[in-house]
Scaffold this motif. Structure first.
Motif, mmCIF file in Angstrom:
data_model
loop_
_atom_site.group_PDB
_atom_site.id
_atom_site.type_symbol
_atom_site.label_atom_id
_atom_site.label_comp_id
_atom_site.label_asym_id
_atom_site.label_seq_id
_atom_site.Cartn_x
_atom_site.Cartn_y
_atom_site.Cartn_z
ATOM 1 N N ILE A 223 1.910 -6.763 -5.885
ATOM 2 C CA ILE A 223 2.762 -6.052 -6.853
ATOM 3 C C ILE A 223 1.843 -5.252 -7.762
ATOM 4 O O ILE A 223 0.993 -5.817 -8.452
ATOM 5 C CB ILE A 223 3.614 -7.022 -7.695
ATOM 6 N N VAL A 224 1.990 -3.954 -7.747
ATOM 7 C CA VAL A 224 1.073 -3.079 -8.481
ATOM 8 C C VAL A 224 1.823 -2.415 -9.636
ATOM 9 O O VAL A 224 2.876 -1.794 -9.442
ATOM 10 C CB VAL A 224 0.490 -1.983 -7.554
ATOM 11 N N ARG A 225 1.276 -2.547 -10.835
ATOM 12 C CA ARG A 225 1.834 -1.856 -12.005
ATOM 13 C C ARG A 225 1.233 -0.449 -12.058
ATOM 14 O O ARG A 225 0.009 -0.305 -12.049
ATOM 15 C CB ARG A 225 1.517 -2.599 -13.293
ATOM 16 N N ILE A 226 2.071 0.553 -12.095
ATOM 17 C CA ILE A 226 1.612 1.942 -12.152
ATOM 18 C C ILE A 226 1.854 2.478 -13.560
ATOM 19 O O ILE A 226 2.997 2.554 -14.025
ATOM 20 C CB ILE A 226 2.347 2.826 -11.126
ATOM 21 N N GLY A 227 0.792 2.852 -14.236
ATOM 22 C CA GLY A 227 0.906 3.313 -15.615
ATOM 23 C C GLY A 227 1.033 4.818 -15.733
ATOM 24 O O GLY A 227 1.185 5.547 -14.742
ATOM 25 N N ASP A 228 0.982 5.282 -16.983
ATOM 26 C CA ASP A 228 1.075 6.721 -17.252
ATOM 27 C C ASP A 228 -0.246 7.370 -16.873
ATOM 28 O O ASP A 228 -1.315 6.935 -17.299
ATOM 29 C CB ASP A 228 1.366 6.966 -18.736
ATOM 30 N N ASN A 229 -0.168 8.411 -16.078
ATOM 31 C CA ASN A 229 -1.397 9.054 -15.610
ATOM 32 C C ASN A 229 -1.378 10.562 -15.813
ATOM 33 O O ASN A 229 -2.129 11.290 -15.209
ATOM 34 C CB ASN A 229 -1.622 8.742 -14.130
ATOM 35 N N LYS A 230 -0.457 11.023 -16.665
ATOM 36 C CA LYS A 230 -0.335 12.469 -16.849
ATOM 37 C C LYS A 230 -0.468 12.867 -18.317
ATOM 38 O O LYS A 230 0.020 13.900 -18.744
ATOM 39 C CB LYS A 230 0.997 12.951 -16.285
ATOM 40 N N GLY A 231 -1.107 12.001 -19.106
ATOM 41 C CA GLY A 231 -1.413 12.369 -20.488
ATOM 42 C C GLY A 231 -0.323 12.102 -21.491
ATOM 43 O O GLY A 231 -0.455 12.479 -22.655
ATOM 44 N N ALA A 232 0.771 11.480 -21.101
ATOM 45 C CA ALA A 232 1.849 11.202 -22.047
ATOM 46 C C ALA A 232 2.591 9.950 -21.612
ATOM 47 O O ALA A 232 2.615 9.608 -20.432
ATOM 48 C CB ALA A 232 2.819 12.384 -22.120
ATOM 49 N N ILE B 276 8.628 0.644 -2.604
ATOM 50 C CA ILE B 276 8.250 -0.337 -1.585
ATOM 51 C C ILE B 276 7.365 0.362 -0.556
ATOM 52 O O ILE B 276 7.723 1.425 -0.038
ATOM 53 C CB ILE B 276 9.491 -0.942 -0.910
ATOM 54 N N PHE B 277 6.223 -0.230 -0.269
ATOM 55 C CA PHE B 277 5.250 0.344 0.667
ATOM 56 C C PHE B 277 5.111 -0.573 1.885
ATOM 57 O O PHE B 277 5.248 -1.789 1.796
ATOM 58 C CB PHE B 277 3.884 0.488 -0.003
ATOM 59 N N TYR B 278 4.769 0.051 3.018
ATOM 60 C CA TYR B 278 4.502 -0.695 4.251
ATOM 61 C C TYR B 278 3.031 -0.513 4.605
ATOM 62 O O TYR B 278 2.495 0.601 4.605
ATOM 63 C CB TYR B 278 5.378 -0.190 5.391
ATOM 64 N N ASP B 279 2.376 -1.597 4.931
ATOM 65 C CA ASP B 279 0.964 -1.587 5.303
ATOM 66 C C ASP B 279 0.842 -1.405 6.818
ATOM 67 O O ASP B 279 1.206 -2.295 7.584
ATOM 68 C CB ASP B 279 0.321 -2.911 4.869
ATOM 69 N N HIS B 280 0.331 -0.250 7.252
ATOM 70 C CA HIS B 280 0.205 0.034 8.677
ATOM 71 C C HIS B 280 -0.974 -0.691 9.335
ATOM 72 O O HIS B 280 -1.112 -0.647 10.560
ATOM 73 C CB HIS B 280 0.055 1.540 8.898
ATOM 74 N N GLY B 281 -1.826 -1.331 8.541
ATOM 75 C CA GLY B 281 -2.896 -2.105 9.142
ATOM 76 C C GLY B 281 -4.286 -1.604 8.803
ATOM 77 O O GLY B 281 -4.484 -0.435 8.445
ATOM 78 N N GLY C 241 -6.251 3.010 0.885
ATOM 79 C CA GLY C 241 -6.129 1.820 0.062
ATOM 80 C C GLY C 241 -4.723 1.643 -0.449
ATOM 81 O O GLY C 241 -3.861 2.503 -0.294
ATOM 82 N N PRO C 242 -4.439 0.500 -1.090
ATOM 83 C CA PRO C 242 -3.100 0.209 -1.603
ATOM 84 C C PRO C 242 -2.725 1.151 -2.741
ATOM 85 O O PRO C 242 -3.592 1.809 -3.328
ATOM 86 C CB PRO C 242 -3.219 -1.235 -2.082
ATOM 87 N N GLU D 24 -5.635 5.563 -2.484
ATOM 88 C CA GLU D 24 -4.199 5.467 -2.190
ATOM 89 C C GLU D 24 -3.671 6.643 -1.370
ATOM 90 O O GLU D 24 -2.585 6.546 -0.780
ATOM 91 C CB GLU D 24 -3.403 5.370 -3.495
ATOM 92 N N ASP D 25 -4.413 7.747 -1.321
ATOM 93 C CA ASP D 25 -3.929 8.906 -0.572
ATOM 94 C C ASP D 25 -4.108 8.764 0.935
ATOM 95 O O ASP D 25 -3.702 9.650 1.696
ATOM 96 C CB ASP D 25 -4.631 10.185 -1.049
ATOM 97 N N GLY D 26 -4.723 7.700 1.385
ATOM 98 C CA GLY D 26 -4.843 7.479 2.817
ATOM 99 C C GLY D 26 -3.501 7.155 3.444
ATOM 100 O O GLY D 26 -2.478 7.030 2.767
ATOM 101 N N ASP D 27 -3.502 6.956 4.768
ATOM 102 C CA ASP D 27 -2.249 6.750 5.490
ATOM 103 C C ASP D 27 -1.942 5.287 5.800
ATOM 104 O O ASP D 27 -0.965 5.000 6.487
ATOM 105 C CB ASP D 27 -2.276 7.545 6.807
ATOM 106 N N ARG D 28 -2.745 4.379 5.295
ATOM 107 C CA ARG D 28 -2.501 2.978 5.636
ATOM 108 C C ARG D 28 -1.252 2.439 4.935
ATOM 109 O O ARG D 28 -0.389 1.821 5.567
ATOM 110 C CB ARG D 28 -3.708 2.119 5.236
ATOM 111 N N TYR D 29 -1.118 2.692 3.633
ATOM 112 C CA TYR D 29 0.023 2.196 2.862
ATOM 113 C C TYR D 29 0.991 3.351 2.631
ATOM 114 O O TYR D 29 0.686 4.294 1.905
ATOM 115 C CB TYR D 29 -0.446 1.611 1.520
#
Length: 875
Positions: free
Chosen positions: A150-159, A181-186, A192-193, A199-204
């Motif tokens: 479970i990943v908490r995603i915070g503010d990343n755009k300056g506000a 919801i993400f699926y892990d392709h392996g 990365g997650p 995170e920009d890869g194609d695994r998750y």
């Protein structure tokens, strides 16, 4: 599990949870001018979420056809280059309108994924907004997802709240956190997650987004809890299908594999992994559904986006070596793949195919030449990294290459486009167009008073008070005789132009003996509910606050009503005769005629026009009552009323019914009974744009006047050909047949004359360095006779350079010929141009034969005399 089963299981699951299954809405948002296309499942429910609309259900589920290929949401340039980008896609969604909230939404999603679709729980990751402890606790404590997934995603755009996991409809209004919801392709797939540097890869891969509409953001940016929190979710069918079918790319799922194989069949490509096949497979879905929803290829708006996508598909076919029309043939395969889920696709199969074929053939005429220009520009300088903007604009302006199509080709070569140069060239053209145009916008006026009470449905005369006066767009307190301007009244019987019907004309009078008379030439809306009466004060004075009697020109209104009511009948008749694809694309109704634009890919036949006329006149003879009812928008649509694309409707609408034949939403004025129209007659049918036809028609007295005019013309024709009117057509056919026979005989005699003249002229040729030179005039010869004489002379003279000229109606015609043995030194195009310049013209052509003209016949003799010297210099 195939795509159809995945779609159906999703809908069935949520139906079992009390959700109403709602059909996919059109790709054209029915009542949202902020969107070019429907781009998600929530679009059709937007007004429900904002409280402007109410539905008989509080839970809904749908499989919504969506498009992201224009405006802010544009994935077009990525299609074919990534595994998951598409123009057209299906969005599976479930929605709660103030019913359930986070807990149920999360549990439903988990149950569907793990128990119905049977995805391994260890493969699933979730994200929540960093401050959303409620969602975090539901996932961790109730569902049992390990906290490390479970990943908490915070503010990343300056506000604050500027996070990928905080959704908002706009800068103000409904908003809230979301959980993805993400699926892990392996591990064998890079990446990365979510939330990690990789995170920009194609695994998750994100497969589902649960949006929790929890707050209302005010203009100060403060969030206020919504009284009825709601849920909006979206899961791409293509993405979940890839997961469930154990493939990594969306293009490997069953639905796309069928279309890719079809594209390979039509382009004769054997490599099924070729990216161009993916582009074509994606684009046939987008294009077919756009046409299904009434969009026609055009020069702007949605039509231009459709044209871009079609041309991109054609270009990829061209890249595979297929230079013949092929794209439209894939509609059959698309119907087999998706027709069960979308039955209207199969019903409209023939029309969709025809529209795509027409556009394909249109572009096919120019693509080859355009590609040659582009190829030349891309190879002119080795190592070139940027295509100049002027060339990109020439391709766009002359050959119909959208900028992104040119950019697509450049990107394949590792190049970019000088977009600044392109935009500069575009702006130059716009400036030239503006300079050439004499169109001037009407001045706007500012008004902040009461709205106008429209009484024109019931009355054509009304007592009213003057609320405001405008002269030269400036507010004034009084008009004097001769002043032109705008009068705003508190109530009026005058209809203000809208919905295609022109504004009423008439007069405003004051006093028992009409001491004040304001002539109303037109009525326009200066605001949505404020009518402006435009005209001239002919006598007296007129001041704010005074009482007037507003009188509509009864004859003009009556004629406009005939035409407007006939337009509704015409629309229904066109749909019955041509097909349900017919949709209104514009109309103009005034006292003279009705002009109706509609979507249809080809010219109407005489038989179709006759059938439409017969249907409309049948409904007129039935003399049914024309009803006008006010009801809620959804109730009106449910009752079968037709809403027009591009029109914006409020919560309550006016429904005009003409028996069972026609029911439309309309705010215009109409006849009491269809019989009041009297007579309907189509006077023209033609094209106004690609896929758009226009019918003009007249009614009532106008139709009678038109028929009487035709009768008069027929009588004149009959008198000219000396035959009774009923025999005039046969007499004309006989005369034309005789004329054609005479023309054939004349052509035969001219040919014979040319042969004779060729014999006579051959003796006038001059010997020059082993070749013959001849320049001569042929009296009364036309271009055909000149060509035939030239052929005769070349056969007789052998090695020769020949120029022949003639004069007719003050214009010079020239033709030149040079035999093949002299082409190294002499070319017919250059020779004829040299002569033409001396007679006020210019010309050119092939090396063996060329033609030109001129406007100075008095110089022809001297020009022909110069031929000998011109040839001598070059031999």
């Amino acid at each position: 599990m195939n795509s159809a089963e995945i779609r159906q299981k999703f809908l069935d699951f949520f139906a079992s949870k009390g959700h109403t299954v709602v059909a996919s809405s059109s790709l054209v948002p029915g009542n949202d001018p902020t969107l070019l296309f429907t781009n998600s499942g929530m679009v059709q429910f937007k007004d429900v979420f904002t409280g402007k609309d109410k539905r008989p259900y509080t839970r809904a589920t749908s499989s919504q056809r969506s498009l992201r290929a224009g405006g802010k949401h544009n994935d077009l340039e990525n299609v074919g280059y990534t595994a998951r980008h598409h123009t057209f896609f299906e969005m599976l969604g479930n929605f709660s309108f103030g019913d359930y909230f986070k807990r149920d939404a999360i549990h439903y999603a988990w149950e569907l994924l793990t128990q119905v679709y049977r995805l391994p729980t260890e493969k699933l990751w979730v994200t929540v907004y960093a401050e959303d402890d409620e969602a975090y606790d539901i996932w961790a404590r109730e569902v049992g997802v390990p906290v490390e997934r479970i990943v908490r995603i915070g503010d990343n755009k300056g506000a604050r709240y500027a996070s990928d996991n905080f959704w908002q409809m706009a800068d103000t209004g409904p908003c809230g956190p979301c959980s993805e919801i993400f699926y892990d392709h392996g591990a064998e797939i890079p990446g990365g997650p979510p939330g990690s540097p990789d995170e920009d890869g194609d695994r998750y891969i994100e497969i589902w987004n649960l949006v929790f509409m929890q707050f209302n953001r005010d203009e100060a940016g403060v969030l206020h809890p919504l009284p009825k929190p709601s849920v909006d979710t979206g899961m791409g069918l293509e993405r979940i299908a890839a997961v469930l079918q154990h493939v990594h790319s969306n293009y490997e799922i069953d639905l796309f594999q069928q279309l890719i194989k079809a594209a390979a069949r039509e382009t004769h490509c054997r490599d099924l992994a070729n990216n161009s096949l993916k582009v074509i497979a994606d684009h046939i879905r987008a294009c077919a559904f756009m046409v299904l929803d009434g969009i026609i290829p055009g020069a702007d708006g949605r039509g231009y986006v459709l044209r871009r996508i079609i041309r991109r598909a054609i270009r990829h076919g061209y890249k595979l070596g297929q230079k013949q029309p092929f794209f439209h043939k894939l509609v059959d395969d698309l119907c087999k793949a998706m027709g069960e889920a979308y039955p209207d696709l199969a019903e409209q199969h023939a029309r969709i195919t025809a529209v795509l074929r027409q556009e394909e053939e249109r572009f096919g005429e120019t693509i080859e030449h355009g590609m040659e220009i582009l190829e030349a520009a891309l190879t002119v300088e080795p190592g070139l990294k940027t295509l100049d903007g002027e060339t990109a604009f020439k391709l766009y302006d002359t050959h119909g290459f959208p900028l992104d199509l040119t950019a697509d080709i450049c990107r394949e070569r590792g190049m970019s486009i000088d977009e600044a140069g392109f935009n500069a060239a575009m702006e130059r053209q716009r400036e030239m167009a503006r300079a050439a145009s004499s169109f001037k916008m009407k001045g706007s006026v500012e008004y902040d008073g009461k709205s106008t009470d429209f009484k024109g449905y019931e009355s054509l005369e009304e007592e009213a008070t003057v609320l405001a006066l405008y002269r030269d767009s400036q507010r004034v307190n009084q008009f004097n005789a001769g002043d032109e301007g705008i009068v705003v009244l508190d109530a009026t019987p005058f209809y203000a132009e809208s919905g295609g019907q022109v504004g009423d004309c008439g007069e405003l009078v004051r006093g028992a003996v009409c001491t004040t008379l304001f002539e109303v030439r037109d009525t326009q809306k200066i605001q949505a509910d404020v009518f402006g009466h435009q005209g001239t004060l002919k006598a007296g004075t007129l001041a704010v606050g005074e009482k007037v009697t507003a009188r509509v020109n009864t004859a003009a209104r009556m004629r406009a009503q005939w035409n407007h009511s006939a337009t509704h009948l015409l629309h229904a008749a066109l749909r019955e005769v041509l097909g349900k694809h017919v949709q209104q694309k514009g109309s103009l109704v005034d006292a003279q005629r009705t002009r109706f634009d509609f979507s249809h890919p080809q010219q109407m036949t005489a038989q179709e026009i006759a059938r439409v006329e017969a249907l409309v006149n049948r409904e007129i003879r039935r003399n049914v009552e024309v009803s006008a009812r006010h009801m809620g928008y959804d109730d009106a649509i449910a009752s079968g009323a037709m809403a027009l694309f591009g029109e914006k409707y409020g919560d309550e609408v006016r429904v005009i019914g003409m028996g069972e034949f026609s029911t439309e939403l309309c705010g215009g004025t109409h006849v009491r009974r269809t019989g009041d129209i009297g007579l309907f007659k189509i006077i023209s049918e033609g094209g106004v744009a690609a896929g758009i036809r226009r019918v003009e028609a007249v009614t009532g007295e106008g139709a009678l006047e038109y028929i009487q005019q035709l009768d008069g013309q027929l009588a004149d024709i009959a008198a000219q050909v000396k035959a009774p009117a009923q025999e005039a057509a046969a007499r004309i056919a006989s005369l034309l047949e005789g004329t054609r026979a005479l023309e054939k005989e004349l052509a035969r005699l001219k040919s014979k004359l040319a042969a004779t003249q060729g014999d006579d002229l051959a003796g006038q040729a001059i010997e020059l360095k082993g070749s013959k030179v001849l320049a001569a005039t042929l009296e009364g010869a036309d271009a055909k006779a000149l060509r035939e004489t030239l052929d005769q002379l070349r056969n007789k003279l052998g090695s020769a350079a020949i120029v022949l000229g003639s004069v007719a109606d003050g214009k010079v015609t020239l033709i030149a010929g040079v035999t093949n043995d002299l082409h190294a030194k002499l070319k017919a195009g250059e020779l004829v141009n040299a002569v033409a310049q001396q007679v006020g013209g210019k010309g050119g052509g092939r090396a063996d034969m060329a033609q030109a003209g001129g406007t100075q016949p008095e110089n022809l003799g001297a020009a022909l005399a110069s031929v000998k010297g011109w040839v001598e210099q070059r031999l």
